[in-house]
Design an enzyme around this catalytic site. Structure first.
Site, PDB file in Angstrom:
ATOM      1  N   ARG A 184       0.750  -1.252  -0.023  1.00 43.48           N
ATOM      2  CA  ARG A 184       0.198  -0.190  -0.014  1.00 43.48           C
ATOM      3  C   ARG A 184       0.717   1.203   0.073  1.00 43.48           C
ATOM      4  NH1 ARG A 184      -2.660  -3.196   3.598  1.00 43.48           N
ATOM      5  NH2 ARG A 184      -4.801  -4.184   2.833  1.00 43.48           N
ATOM      6  N   LYS A 227       3.003  11.800 -11.016  1.00 43.30           N
ATOM      7  CA  LYS A 227       1.402  10.611 -11.344  1.00 43.30           C
ATOM      8  C   LYS A 227       2.531   9.654 -12.001  1.00 43.30           C
ATOM      9  CE  LYS A 227      -0.846  13.402 -14.574  1.00 43.30           C
ATOM     10  NZ  LYS A 227      -1.865  14.095 -15.562  1.00 43.30           N
ATOM     11  N   GLU A 238       8.053  18.387 -25.156  1.00 45.32           N
ATOM     12  CA  GLU A 238       7.338  19.086 -23.469  1.00 45.32           C
ATOM     13  C   GLU A 238       8.239  20.408 -23.014  1.00 45.32           C
ATOM     14  OE1 GLU A 238       5.007  17.009 -22.490  1.00 45.32           O
ATOM     15  OE2 GLU A 238       5.449  14.928 -22.726  1.00 45.32           O
ATOM     16  N   LYS A 256       7.035  23.153 -14.018  1.00 50.13           N
ATOM     17  CA  LYS A 256       5.992  21.581 -13.790  1.00 50.13           C
ATOM     18  C   LYS A 256       5.668  21.640 -12.443  1.00 50.13           C
ATOM     19  CE  LYS A 256       4.761  17.395 -13.893  1.00 50.13           C
ATOM     20  NZ  LYS A 256       5.280  16.237 -14.709  1.00 50.13           N
ATOM     21  N   GLU A 259      -4.708  17.148 -10.535  1.00 49.01           N
ATOM     22  CA  GLU A 259      -5.346  17.448 -11.269  1.00 49.01           C
ATOM     23  C   GLU A 259      -6.753  18.062 -11.267  1.00 49.01           C
ATOM     24  OE1 GLU A 259      -3.554  15.742 -15.330  1.00 49.01           O
ATOM     25  OE2 GLU A 259      -5.827  16.403 -16.002  1.00 49.01           O
ATOM     26  N   ARG A 319      -3.737  21.643 -13.599  1.00 45.18           N
ATOM     27  CA  ARG A 319      -2.380  21.024 -13.791  1.00 45.18           C
ATOM     28  C   ARG A 319      -2.549  19.834 -15.460  1.00 45.18           C
ATOM     29  NH1 ARG A 319       0.804  16.377 -10.672  1.00 45.18           N
ATOM     30  NH2 ARG A 319       1.545  15.088 -12.494  1.00 45.18           N
ATOM     31  N   ASN A 371      -1.434  18.843 -20.574  1.00 47.27           N
ATOM     32  CA  ASN A 371      -1.751  17.861 -20.854  1.00 47.27           C
ATOM     33  C   ASN A 371      -1.855  18.463 -22.501  1.00 47.27           C
ATOM     34  OD1 ASN A 371      -1.070  15.430 -19.702  1.00 47.27           O
ATOM     35  ND2 ASN A 371      -3.377  15.992 -18.502  1.00 47.27           N
ATOM     36  N   HIS A 373      -1.483  16.160 -25.481  1.00 43.99           N
ATOM     37  CA  HIS A 373      -1.311  14.774 -25.217  1.00 43.99           C
ATOM     38  C   HIS A 373      -3.312  14.065 -25.232  1.00 43.99           C
ATOM     39  CE1 HIS A 373       1.639  16.452 -22.663  1.00 43.99           C
ATOM     40  NE2 HIS A 373       2.053  15.419 -22.322  1.00 43.99           N
ATOM     41  N   HIS A 385      -1.988  10.675 -27.069  1.00 42.54           N
ATOM     42  CA  HIS A 385      -2.020   9.335 -26.945  1.00 42.54           C
ATOM     43  C   HIS A 385      -3.158   8.577 -27.767  1.00 42.54           C
ATOM     44  CE1 HIS A 385      -2.491  10.738 -21.925  1.00 42.54           C
ATOM     45  NE2 HIS A 385      -0.598  10.470 -22.773  1.00 42.54           N
ATOM     46  N   HIS A 443       6.361   8.810 -26.743  1.00 39.53           N
ATOM     47  CA  HIS A 443       5.044   9.860 -26.787  1.00 39.53           C
ATOM     48  C   HIS A 443       5.242  11.526 -27.129  1.00 39.53           C
ATOM     49  CE1 HIS A 443       3.078  11.093 -23.014  1.00 39.53           C
ATOM     50  NE2 HIS A 443       4.081  12.561 -23.134  1.00 39.53           N
TER      51      HIS A 443
HETATM   52  P1  NAD Z   1      11.581   5.438 -22.111  1.00 36.31           P
HETATM   53  O1  NAD Z   1      11.550   5.372 -20.749  1.00 36.31           O
HETATM   54  O2  NAD Z   1      11.802   4.505 -23.216  1.00 36.31           O
HETATM   55  O3  NAD Z   1      13.060   5.841 -22.614  1.00 36.31           O
HETATM   56  C1  NAD Z   1      13.296   6.006 -24.316  1.00 36.31           C
HETATM   57  C2  NAD Z   1      14.381   5.400 -25.204  1.00 36.31           C
HETATM   58  O4  NAD Z   1      15.682   5.676 -24.577  1.00 36.31           O
HETATM   59  C3  NAD Z   1      14.223   3.820 -23.771  1.00 36.31           C
HETATM   60  O5  NAD Z   1      14.515   3.297 -25.304  1.00 36.31           O
HETATM   61  C4  NAD Z   1      15.267   3.783 -23.199  1.00 36.31           C
HETATM   62  O6  NAD Z   1      15.562   2.962 -22.777  1.00 36.31           O
HETATM   63  C5  NAD Z   1      16.399   4.930 -23.586  1.00 36.31           C
HETATM   64  N1  NAD Z   1      17.445   5.464 -22.658  1.00 36.31           N
HETATM   65  C6  NAD Z   1      16.821   6.354 -21.220  1.00 36.31           C
HETATM   66  N2  NAD Z   1      17.956   6.798 -21.158  1.00 36.31           N
HETATM   67  C7  NAD Z   1      19.123   6.579 -21.790  1.00 36.31           C
HETATM   68  C8  NAD Z   1      20.470   7.338 -21.963  1.00 36.31           C
HETATM   69  N3  NAD Z   1      20.519   8.089 -20.754  1.00 36.31           N
HETATM   70  N4  NAD Z   1      20.760   6.644 -22.863  1.00 36.31           N
HETATM   71  C9  NAD Z   1      20.579   5.945 -23.985  1.00 36.31           C
HETATM   72  N5  NAD Z   1      19.772   5.744 -23.416  1.00 36.31           N
HETATM   73  C10 NAD Z   1      18.197   5.543 -22.453  1.00 36.31           C
HETATM   74  O7  NAD Z   1      10.644   7.426 -23.167  1.00 36.31           O
HETATM   75  P2  NAD Z   1      10.559   8.130 -22.024  1.00 36.31           P
HETATM   76  O8  NAD Z   1      10.531   9.269 -23.062  1.00 36.31           O
HETATM   77  O9  NAD Z   1      11.694   8.663 -21.100  1.00 36.31           O
HETATM   78  O10 NAD Z   1       9.798   8.481 -21.570  1.00 36.31           O
HETATM   79  C11 NAD Z   1       8.128   8.577 -22.404  1.00 36.31           C
HETATM   80  C12 NAD Z   1       7.074   7.723 -20.828  1.00 36.31           C
HETATM   81  O11 NAD Z   1       6.672   8.244 -20.318  1.00 36.31           O
HETATM   82  C13 NAD Z   1       5.926   7.441 -21.489  1.00 36.31           C
HETATM   83  O12 NAD Z   1       5.224   6.299 -21.203  1.00 36.31           O
HETATM   84  C14 NAD Z   1       4.943   8.539 -20.836  1.00 36.31           C
HETATM   85  O13 NAD Z   1       3.705   8.182 -21.310  1.00 36.31           O
HETATM   86  C15 NAD Z   1       5.704   8.716 -19.898  1.00 36.31           C
HETATM   87  N6  NAD Z   1       5.356  10.284 -18.971  1.00 36.31           N
HETATM   88  C16 NAD Z   1       4.847  10.073 -18.094  1.00 36.31           C
HETATM   89  C17 NAD Z   1       4.361  11.115 -17.507  1.00 36.31           C
HETATM   90  C18 NAD Z   1       4.181  11.681 -16.054  1.00 36.31           C
HETATM   91  O14 NAD Z   1       3.895  12.564 -15.584  1.00 36.31           O
HETATM   92  N7  NAD Z   1       4.537  10.283 -14.888  1.00 36.31           N
HETATM   93  C19 NAD Z   1       5.187  12.730 -18.235  1.00 36.31           C
HETATM   94  C20 NAD Z   1       5.580  12.334 -19.974  1.00 36.31           C
HETATM   95  C21 NAD Z   1       5.471  11.211 -20.190  1.00 36.31           C
HETATM   96  N1  GLY Z   2       2.834  15.382 -17.420  1.00 33.06           N
HETATM   97  C1  GLY Z   2       1.381  15.528 -16.974  1.00 33.06           C
HETATM   98  C2  GLY Z   2       1.366  16.052 -15.657  1.00 33.06           C
HETATM   99  O1  GLY Z   2       1.995  15.499 -14.935  1.00 33.06           O
HETATM  100  O2  GLY Z   2       0.993  16.249 -15.032  1.00 33.06           O
END
Ligand code: NAD
Ligand code: GLY
Length: 365
Positions: free
Chosen positions: A118, A140, A182, A224, A234, A238, A242, A245, A249, A262
């Site tokens: 939890r 998130k 972003e 942010k 949100e 907040r 998006n 997005h 999405h 993304h």
């Molecule tokens: P990702 O995590 O898939 O990373 C992109 C690629 O880069 C992967 O192949 C990874 O292994 C590689 N990589 C990571 N760090 C590296 C480094 N230093 N050197 C070489 N390769 C490296 O993608 P992302 O763009 O980081 O994240 C996208 C995800 O984040 C999506 O699922 C999206 O929905 C999510 N997201 C979440 C939030 C949130 O608020 N939680 C906000 C925006 C996006």
């Molecule tokens: N990426 C959108 C949020 O964190 O609210």
């Protein structure tokens, strides 16, 4: 090193930004309550940075779990792998999970921390630009479902975020650009001065000029942190984070997770949102052209996927978390630097906007 504080009372935390931060035991020690640490990473990032990162946890019983790499693995099934490790190695409620990777690892590890017994503590060590400017900050967490992106998740704030700008040296160019989407978003939704700075400095960012990158990461995280501090769950402002997005999405789900990154889907989504904002009489054609130019300059797609149709788009957009009672609420722009959440537009206008973008098509195949 720059330190930005996300102010959420007793759940607030520091965001550290700078070079050579990975092995810094002094940064993580104040965040750890128990004796056990599980570092969650993936098969690409672990060979590059796990050893260096683990050095910061040498005073603890530290284990690791290495996940497969890719958006298609951001699933409940992958989450099981993390729970298996936690349970097999008898991690207790005072344990700390460390997310070492991009947004996929961060969202998975954060969600595991939100659910395990939890809720246990976790630390974000983001290694992509996108994760450093966005996903690691704000709490998130979650996974995708085949019917919708990020549909299963929880709000769970990390104990700290450590953004080591040096790790960006190994990031592929396409991933760097995805992160820039972003970054541009913050300029568009609330920081026109930053948008102008980006117009002047995009070449430096693409050339990975360390000073420019550190500035852009810091400014993005400050934006942010302010938004999340004002509206953690949100209920209002907040949602402006998006921008692009809802369209994005739909693209990610529609073409199949992992085909469009993304950030790429968000970039095209921001342009569709800007175009709809123009049709509503808010943005001028010149402002839309500036946005188009900046997104193009960041080597991001400005065209929708060639193989999606309007009905599929609308169906996927209706799954969005901002949709209520069949109405799709969209983040739109009143001007560059000012976003609003809007459900008060004629559905035909949205349909026409999408049809026009899809007719041009030509985005990533
Ligand atoms: P990702 O995590 O898939 O990373 C992109 C690629 O880069 C992967 O192949 C990874 O292994 C590689 N990589 C990571 N760090 C590296 C480094 N230093 N050197 C070489 N390769 C490296 O993608 P992302 O763009 O980081 O994240 C996208 C995800 O984040 C999506 O699922 C999206 O929905 C999510 N997201 C979440 C939030 C949130 O608020 N939680 C906000 C925006 C996006
Ligand atoms: N990426 C959108 C949020 O964190 O609210």
């Amino acid at each position: 090193m720059e330190i930005i504080r996300l102010d959420l009372g007793e759940r607030g935390y520091p965001i550290y930004i700078g070079g050579d931060l990975l092995g810094r035991a002094d940064l993580v020690a104040p965040c750890i309550r128990g004796e056990q640490v599980l570092v969650v990473s993936n098969e690409t990032v672990a060979p590059l940075y796990l050893e260096q990162t683990a050095a910061a946890f040498s005073d603890y019983r530290c284990a690791s779990v290495i996940l497969p790499d890719g958006e298609q693995y951001k699933t409940l099934q992958t989450l099981e792998t993390i729970f298996d490790q936690l349970l097999e190695q008898r991690f207790d409620r005072r344990s700390t999970i460390v997310a070492l990777g991009g947004g996929v690892v961060g969202d998975l590890a954060g969600f595991a921390a939100a659910c395990y017994q939890r809720g246990v503590d976790y630390i974000q060590i983001p290694t992509t630009l996108l994760a450093q400017v966005d996903s690691s900050v704000g709490g998130k967490t979650g996974v995708n479902h085949r019917l919708g992106k990020n549909m299963i998740g929880a709000f769970h704030q990390p104990r700290c975020v450590i953004a080591d700008t040096g790790v960006l040296e190994t990031l592929e160019d396409r991933q760097l650009s995805a992160g820039l989407a972003e970054v541009i978003k913050y300029g568009l939704i609330r920081d026109v001065e930053f948008f102008c700075w980006l117009e002047q400095n995009m070449d430096r960012l693409l050339a990975r000029d360390p000073e420019a990158l550190a500035y852009a990461i810091g400014r993005s995280c400050r934006n942010k942190a302010e938004v999340v501090a004002a509206d953690e769950r949100e209920g209002g402002v907040r949602a402006t984070l998006n921008l692009g997005h809802t369209f994005g999405h739909a693209i990610e789900t529609g073409v199949g997770y992992g085909r469009w990154l993304h950030g790429e889907a968000v970039a095209t989504g921001m342009l569709i949102a800007a175009d709809l904002s123009r049709r509503l009489g808010w943005l001028t054609p010149e402002e839309v052209a500036r946005i188009d130019n900046l997104i193009d300059k960041a080597c991001l797609p400005t065209r929708a996927p060639a193989d999606m149709d309007c009905d599929q788009f609308l169906e996927l957009m209706a799954v969005d978390k901002k949709a209520h009672g069949g109405r799709i609420n969209l983040v739109l722009l009143e001007r560059i630097g000012a976003a609003v959440v809007c459900g008060d537009y004629h559905p035909q206008l949205l349909k026409q906007t999408l049809e026009d973008h899809l007719a041009v098509g030509g985005g990533i195949l």
